[in-house]
Design a protein around this motif. Structure first.
Motif: not given
Ligand code: DAU
Ligand code: NAD
Length: 338
Positions: A90, A130-132, A158, A187, A198, A213, A215, A222, A257, A281, A284
């Protein structure tokens, strides 16, 4: 009595779904299937998470959804009324590092479950998507939202694997009449989320006075939904959803974020100087935003938890359950077998 196979139930949303269903339907029997291999596939599963669930009318089976023999034997033994498929790789960042396991679990695993549905005449299959799969929206068009008819347009390995699984589900429904539904949620946040995502990552780092951190410039948006609201929607789709249909789930709760990170820092009493902007990322996605009009109109679903309440509840949970996430950080959870 309903007998439901929940795949990926030792992960974040699957476990919350098990607790939601146990609270709401104490007469249900839930069977949870989980990956057995000690490798990257199992890192997100955590048996500590299911300690309470296992006290109820519940069975845990170690197993990989891509393992046809195991899945078929289980479906033959148990007469399931439904399969709800949460099992997946995921995390987007991991899919950029190593796409292969995403294709295996998310696509081939889905195929095995669909074949099991057909072979054992399981009356319902639900795919947690997922919405992705819709890709992203620009920041300067706040009038745009993802609807169920928005074209699939994926960005990461993914999301491509999740979109492939969705296409397979729809193909099985059309070709074989598999009684399947799909939900595409935004999310989630809440208890038991692995501290690589996150919100739990930032909470655990802030509490340890480590750098947070963010990004790029932290401007990506989100659409956050408290996990119980997602579980409620899936329950409603199982009860009254129409097979062959896709339902978007989201609560119109868009946040940049950087604002989420600042909210967390404020709530735990830490300084914004902990924020550190890091390399973005690759690929992104800029903005996700769900239009939930269909599930609202057809099934009467609405989210119950406001972000301000949900984020406070989540932070409180991580504060009160430090042991849970510290066992993940130390790696101890990997050896726990209940
Ligand atoms: O939208 C649904 C999706 O949400 C699900 O399908 C995925 O399984 C789930 O992981 C999530 O995906 P995201 O990529 O949106 O989630 P993530 O928590 O990895 O990141 C959320 C946002 O925060 C994204 O814009 C990247 C940013 N981020 C993430 C991490 C881990 C940062 O800025 N710093 C970080 O260390
Ligand atoms: P997670 O990573 O926390 O949990 C995934 C679970 O699946 C883990 O318990 C893992 O051990 C298990 N698993 C992985 N590979 C497996 C395999 N081959 N066989 C059996 N079990 C396996 O994920 P999550 O955040 O709870 O997401 C659950 C589902 O919801 C996923 O399908 C994801 O795409 C979807 N989703 C997540 C979000 C979100 O914000 N987290 C939003 C929308 C949709």
């Amino acid at each position: 009595m309903k007998n439901i196979l929940v795949t990926g139930g030792a992960g974040f949303i699957g476990s919350n779904f098990i607790y939601y269903m146990q609270r709401k339907h104490p007469d249900y029997r839930l069977v949870c299937i989980r990956l057995v291999c000690i490798d990257a596939l199992t890192y997100a599963g955590n048996l500590y998470t299911l300690d309470e669930a296992r006290k109820g009318n519940f069975r845990f089976v170690l197993g990989d959804i891509t393992d046809r023999k195991t899945v078929f034997a289980l479906c033959n033994e148990e007469k399931f009324d439904a399969i709800v498929n949460f099992a997946a790789e995921s995390h987007v960042d991991r899919s950029i590092e190593n796409p292969e396991v995403f294709l295996k679990t998310n696509i081939l695993g889905t195929q095995v479950l669909l074949d099991a549905c057909n072979k054992f005449d399981i009356p319902r299959y639900h795919q947690v998507s997922t919405d992705e799969v819709y890709g992203d929206l620009p920041l300067d068009r706040p009038d745009l939202f993802f609807t169920e008819t928005t074209p699939i347009h994926t960005s990461s390995p993914y999301s491509a694997s999740k979109a492939s699984a969705d296409l397979l589900v729809m193909a099985y429904h059309r070709t074989f009449g598999t009684p399947a539904t799909i939900s595409r949620c935004s999310n989630n946040y809440g208890p038991y989320q692995f501290p690589e995502k996150l919100i739990p990552l930032m909470i655990s780092k802030a509490l340890a006075d480590e750098k947070l951190p963010v990004y790029g410039e932290g401007l990506n948006v989100r659409d956050w939904l408290y996990v119980d609201d997602h579980c409620k929607a899936i329950d409603m789709i199982l009860e009254n959803g129409k097979v062959g249909e896709v339902y978007n789930i989201g609560g119109h709760n868009e946040k940049a974020n950087i604002d989420v990170v600042k909210t967390i820092l404020k709530a735990v009493g830490k300084d914004e100087s902990l924020i550190t902007y890091v390399k973005d990322r690759p690929g992104h996605d800029m903005r996700y935003a769900i239009d939930p009009a269909k599930i609202h109109a057809e099934l009467g679903w609405t989210p119950e938890t406001l972000f301000n309440d949900g984020i406070q509840k989540t932070i409180d949970w991580y504060l009160n359950n430090r042991e849970w996430w510290q066992k993940i950080l130390s790696g101890e959870y990997k050896n726990y077998r209940g």
